[in-house]
Design a protein around this motif. Structure first.
Motif, PDB file in Angstrom:
ATOM      1  N   ARG A 139       0.560  -1.303   0.142  1.00  0.00           N
ATOM      2  CA  ARG A 139      -0.081  -0.041  -0.173  1.00  0.00           C
ATOM      3  C   ARG A 139       0.894   1.319   0.084  1.00  0.00           C
ATOM      4  O   ARG A 139       1.718   1.024   0.173  1.00  0.00           O
ATOM      5  CB  ARG A 139      -1.020   0.319   1.588  1.00  0.00           C
ATOM      6  N   LEU A 140       0.290   1.511  -0.315  1.00  0.00           N
ATOM      7  CA  LEU A 140       0.721   3.338  -0.482  1.00  0.00           C
ATOM      8  C   LEU A 140       1.277   4.521   0.506  1.00  0.00           C
ATOM      9  O   LEU A 140       0.077   4.370   1.222  1.00  0.00           O
ATOM     10  CB  LEU A 140       0.290   4.287  -1.611  1.00  0.00           C
ATOM     11  N   ILE A 141       1.507   4.761   1.627  1.00  0.00           N
ATOM     12  CA  ILE A 141       1.809   5.450   3.046  1.00  0.00           C
ATOM     13  C   ILE A 141       2.849   6.945   3.070  1.00  0.00           C
ATOM     14  O   ILE A 141       3.933   7.194   1.482  1.00  0.00           O
ATOM     15  CB  ILE A 141       3.134   4.844   3.693  1.00  0.00           C
ATOM     16  N   GLY A 142       2.243   7.828   3.663  1.00  0.00           N
ATOM     17  CA  GLY A 142       2.549   8.865   3.371  1.00  0.00           C
ATOM     18  C   GLY A 142       4.000   8.874   4.521  1.00  0.00           C
ATOM     19  O   GLY A 142       3.501   9.380   6.264  1.00  0.00           O
ATOM     20  N   ILE A 143       4.817  10.042   4.755  1.00  0.00           N
ATOM     21  CA  ILE A 143       5.658  10.204   5.620  1.00  0.00           C
ATOM     22  C   ILE A 143       6.054  12.094   5.579  1.00  0.00           C
ATOM     23  O   ILE A 143       6.386  12.094   4.605  1.00  0.00           O
ATOM     24  CB  ILE A 143       7.085   9.315   5.932  1.00  0.00           C
ATOM     25  N   GLN A 144       5.914  12.598   6.285  1.00  0.00           N
ATOM     26  CA  GLN A 144       6.859  13.752   6.887  1.00  0.00           C
ATOM     27  C   GLN A 144       8.124  13.519   7.348  1.00  0.00           C
ATOM     28  O   GLN A 144       7.839  13.137   8.281  1.00  0.00           O
ATOM     29  CB  GLN A 144       5.609  14.873   6.857  1.00  0.00           C
ATOM     30  N   GLY A 145       8.182  14.757   6.798  1.00  0.00           N
ATOM     31  CA  GLY A 145       9.532  14.921   8.481  1.00  0.00           C
ATOM     32  C   GLY A 145      10.601  16.409   7.716  1.00  0.00           C
ATOM     33  O   GLY A 145      10.548  16.622   7.212  1.00  0.00           O
TER      34      GLY A 145
END
Length: 215
Positions: A139-145
């Motif tokens: 699945r697609l996941i979103g990560i911010q940093g």
């Protein structure tokens, strides 16, 4: 026509063809050039659908003893119809991946070649943030940093290539006591360039396992 080549396989093919051109330009011995070409064909042919006319034409045009950089640059995009592109996500779909981001800066879709993207990454210089959308466990996941403003020469944790990298750090776990864990690593500041250099997705998966939020 069914697309069967992954984006990282396309990057690998591109790398191999560019290496072949470099050999053509630097090697004077005809037999040595023939050997390099045979090795290149041996490496990329299994990645191409054998009965597809696009594949057959592509391999045919690699056969001449000399292939210029300009000719290679025109030849490689002919494979794009066979490449499974990264999905172009709507604003709503992106927002669902970054539910905690109130004002999400959108990627510049017009500047991206989706046939070259194994993952999607873009920078928000105003907030010193970087956003990643990538496949993880089907699945697609979103990560911010946080993306450090300092740029150094080093090895990218995603594409495993030496280039201009910056430290990317994300919050991976929070507790009810107000404490949290942050993890990260150095990655290419330019995600489009990183994707063009990414030929094996294993390092990307390992990086995501470190920086993704954990419950």
């Amino acid at each position: 026509m069914k697309s069967t080549i992954t984006t990282y396989e396309y990057s690998y093919i591109t790398q191999q063809v560019n290496d072949l051109v470099s050999a053509y330009l630097s090697v004077n011995d005809r037999r040595m050039r023939d050997t390099v070409r045979a090795t290149t064909l041996e490496r990329i042919t299994p990645l191409l659908p054998s009965e597809d006319p696009i594949s057959q034409e592509f391999l045919r045009r690699l056969q001449p003893d000399r292939l210029s950089r300009d000719a290679a640059a025109k030849l490689l995009p002919t494979l794009e119809p066979l490449v499974v592109p990264f999905p172009e996500l709507s604003i709503k779909q992106l927002s669902k991946l970054f539910r905690k981001v109130k004002k999400l800066k959108q990627p510049e879709w017009a500047d991206l070649n989706l046939h070259e993207l194994t993952y999607l990454g873009w920078n928000d210089g105003g907030s010193q943030k970087k956003y990643l959308v990538a496949p993880y466990q089907d699945r697609l996941i979103g990560i911010q940093g946080d993306l450090a403003p300092q740029v150094v020469k080093g090895v990218c944790a995603i594409c495993q290539t030496i280039g201009n990298v910056s430290l990317f750090v994300s919050t991976t776990k929070k507790s009810g006591l107000g404490t949290y864990t942050r993890n990260g690593n150095y990655i290419c500041r330019d995600s489009a360039q990183c994707n063009r250099q990414l030929t094996d997705p294993q390092a990307l998966t390992e990086f995501l396992s470190i920086v993704r939020p954990k419950r």
